[in-house]
Write an enzyme that holds these catalytic residues in place. Structure first.
Site, PDB file in Angstrom:
ATOM      1  N   ALA A   9       3.575  29.227  -3.008  1.00 33.67           N
ATOM      2  CA  ALA A   9       3.232  28.078  -2.161  1.00 33.67           C
ATOM      3  C   ALA A   9       2.877  28.533  -0.755  1.00 33.67           C
ATOM      4  O   ALA A   9       3.428  28.056   0.235  1.00 33.67           O
ATOM      5  CB  ALA A   9       4.393  27.078  -2.117  1.00 33.67           C
ATOM      6  N   GLY A  10       1.922  29.466  -0.678  1.00 30.62           N
ATOM      7  CA  GLY A  10       1.446  29.927   0.619  1.00 30.62           C
ATOM      8  C   GLY A  10       0.114  29.296   0.959  1.00 30.62           C
ATOM      9  O   GLY A  10      -0.206  28.182   0.518  1.00 30.62           O
ATOM     10  N   THR A  11      -0.704  30.012   1.718  1.00 25.80           N
ATOM     11  CA  THR A  11      -1.982  29.466   2.158  1.00 25.80           C
ATOM     12  C   THR A  11      -3.017  29.421   1.026  1.00 25.80           C
ATOM     13  O   THR A  11      -4.103  28.886   1.216  1.00 25.80           O
ATOM     14  CB  THR A  11      -2.547  30.300   3.330  1.00 25.80           C
ATOM     15  OG1 THR A  11      -2.574  31.685   2.958  1.00 25.80           O
ATOM     16  CG2 THR A  11      -1.683  30.135   4.567  1.00 25.80           C
ATOM     17  N   GLY A  12      -2.673  29.959  -0.136  1.00 25.76           N
ATOM     18  CA  GLY A  12      -3.500  29.796  -1.319  1.00 25.76           C
ATOM     19  C   GLY A  12      -2.918  28.784  -2.287  1.00 25.76           C
ATOM     20  O   GLY A  12      -3.613  27.895  -2.778  1.00 25.76           O
ATOM     21  N   CYS A 160      -3.855  44.454   5.803  1.00 25.57           N
ATOM     22  CA  CYS A 160      -4.107  43.316   6.691  1.00 25.57           C
ATOM     23  C   CYS A 160      -3.768  43.753   8.113  1.00 25.57           C
ATOM     24  O   CYS A 160      -2.624  43.639   8.546  1.00 25.57           O
ATOM     25  CB  CYS A 160      -3.264  42.122   6.257  1.00 25.57           C
ATOM     26  SG  CYS A 160      -3.667  40.607   7.153  1.00 25.57           S
ATOM     27  N   CYS A 354     -12.262  35.659  10.492  1.00 18.77           N
ATOM     28  CA  CYS A 354     -10.927  35.784  11.062  1.00 18.77           C
ATOM     29  C   CYS A 354     -10.936  35.399  12.531  1.00 18.77           C
ATOM     30  O   CYS A 354     -11.853  35.761  13.278  1.00 18.77           O
ATOM     31  CB  CYS A 354     -10.420  37.223  10.909  1.00 18.77           C
ATOM     32  SG  CYS A 354      -8.725  37.466  11.500  1.00 18.77           S
ATOM     33  N   LYS A 389      -7.445  29.142  17.681  1.00 20.50           N
ATOM     34  CA  LYS A 389      -6.384  29.482  16.733  1.00 20.50           C
ATOM     35  C   LYS A 389      -5.217  28.514  16.856  1.00 20.50           C
ATOM     36  O   LYS A 389      -4.597  28.132  15.860  1.00 20.50           O
ATOM     37  CB  LYS A 389      -5.916  30.920  16.938  1.00 20.50           C
ATOM     38  CG  LYS A 389      -4.855  31.324  15.939  1.00 20.50           C
ATOM     39  CD  LYS A 389      -4.927  32.754  15.507  1.00 20.50           C
ATOM     40  CE  LYS A 389      -3.962  33.017  14.364  1.00 20.50           C
ATOM     41  NZ  LYS A 389      -3.990  34.400  13.882  1.00 20.50           N
TER      42      LYS A 389
END
Length: 424
Positions: A9-12, A160, A354, A389
């Site tokens: 259940a992250g950003t994806g 990353c 980004c 951001k």
């Protein structure tokens, strides 16, 4: 009725369940499995680690938001994936059957690959999770009381690099605001072959621009750096030339260190035969589907992408937000097609976008496509990126609480960057 399970259940994973629910309607069952009850907005962790955010501002309970959309939620760790019987074993012995599985777990943080690293029993800190960022902030407060040398960077096999650069400049900005920057020497130590490589072979003038910024902010660096072990207050580093020959050994003393670790696949995923590469990242085809198990899809950091180029010290390719969003959308459309008896027809757009905060300014880069040669290689710096951001953080968290499935990057980031719709 089909049962689609999203693991992670992250950003994806969070956008995936919302898109699946909207696309498939109520006739199919969607379940989200995550080892924690809460969502964490990981891109804000560099701010948390210097006290510019707190836990409550970048996390929220998942259950009420997904259940309101008719999505089941199970807050348990997945212990095993049984591909033969299409089920998973959960923490505590429960099992969960699935017709389709979407893996969006993110990575396992492989601190064990460098002796003495990591915030749990080691001597370096991390900003890869909200728990780690909080521990980093506790240590950072100690630095403020007793200033000394700061080391920030990335270990071999890291993929990353943006957050390490962000954290370097954020720490610099915070120390300047506190008027103690002159008492804190800083060194950036990275497996990248040069400053601004970013795991992407550079983007536009990222090398020249970031080198200039590092000099202007009085941050020294060691590139082609292989950290071999860490002791309390001391980091042991081998430096290599571009041909892969070791040219120097460093013993770098520090008061505070944040080093991004190597990533690997999570154990439950990595242990499935023929699902992953040797580091535990899921193989996917052009449609985000695993070639061995056609009812398993994957998106985000957990998928296998080869490095952009070979480097003297191993580096990986990052999976940025726009890439992850496009992977999720491809998965949703392809599962929908399968359920309707149609051919798979949607591919992810492998472009890298980004926004990197630099404390009181920021840098934005676009690489179309991510792997060279590129149609677009764009890198810009300005205070607007810092503000963008902040705005994006608020926008994304609000979207996840609302349960909206609209694309974020196409509707927000690209318009803000003045780029328009991206094409493969």
């Amino acid at each position: 009725m089909a049962h689609i399970v999203v693991l992670g259940a992250g950003t994806g994973g969070m956008p995936a369940v919302y898109e699946l629910r909207d696309k498939l309607g109520s006739e199919h069952q969607v379940t989200l499995v995550n080892e924690r009850e809460y969502f964490q907005f990981v891109p804000s962790n560099p701010w948390l680690a210097v006290g510019w955010r707190d836990r409550a501002s970048i996390t929220f309970d998942i259950r009420p938001h997904v259940e309101r959309k008719g999505i089941n939620f199970i807050a348990k760790r997945c212990e095993k994936i049984d591909t033969e019987n299409n089920c998973m074993e959960l923490e505590g012995g429960d099992t969960l059957d699935f017709d389709y599985l979407v893996i969006a777990t993110g990575p396992r943080l492989a601190f064990e690959e460098v002796e003495g690293s990591g915030p749990e029993g080691g001597h370096t800190h991390s900003i890869c999770s909200v728990d780690h960022a909080e521990k980093a902030y506790d240590a950072y407060k100690g630095l403020l009381e007793d200033p000394g040398h700061v080391v920030i960077g990335a270990m071999p096999f890291a993929s990353c690099f943006g957050p390490a650069y962000e954290f370097s400049f954020i720490v610099d900005t915070d120390l300047r605001k506190r008027k103690i920057r002159d008492r804190v020497p800083m060194t950036y130590i990275t497996s990248e072959p040069y400053i601004g490589h970013l795991g992407l072979g550079g983007v536009g003038d990222s090398k020249g621009m970031l080198e200039s910024e590092m000099r202007n902010h009085h941050i020294n660096w060691i590139t082609n750096a292989k950290v071999t072990r860490v002791e309390e207050g001391k980091m042991f580093v081998e430096e290599y030339d571009d041909a892969g020959n070791k040219i120097k050994d460093h013993e770098v003393e520090f008061k505070f260190s944040m080093m991004l670790p190597a990533f690997k696949g999570v154990d439950a995923v990595m242990n499935v035969e023929n699902l992953c590469n040797p580091r535990g990242f899921v193989f996917v085809d052009a449609y985000q589907r695993n070639p061995t198990y056609p009812n398993i899809y994957a998106a985000g950091v957990c998928i296998a992408i080869p490095p952009v180029e070979a480097t003297p010290v191993p580096t990986g390719a990052p999976k940025t937000g726009y890439m992850i969003e496009s992977m999720v959308t491809a998965i949703v459309h392809n599962i929908s097609n399968e359920l309707e008896g149609k051919e798979l027809d949607t591919k992810a757009t492998w472009n890298a976008i980004c926004l990197a905060d630099m404390g009181d300014t920021g840098a934005a880069f676009v690489a179309l496509p991510q792997i060279p040669p590129r149609n677009v290689a764009w890198f810009k710096k300005g205070k607007w990126v810092h503000m963008a951001k902040i705005a994006f953080e608020k926008y994304f968290i609000r979207k996840m609480k609302k349960g909206s499935s609209e694309p974020i990057y196409e509707k927000y980031i690209l318009k803000m960057l003045g780029i328009g719709k991206l094409r493969g």
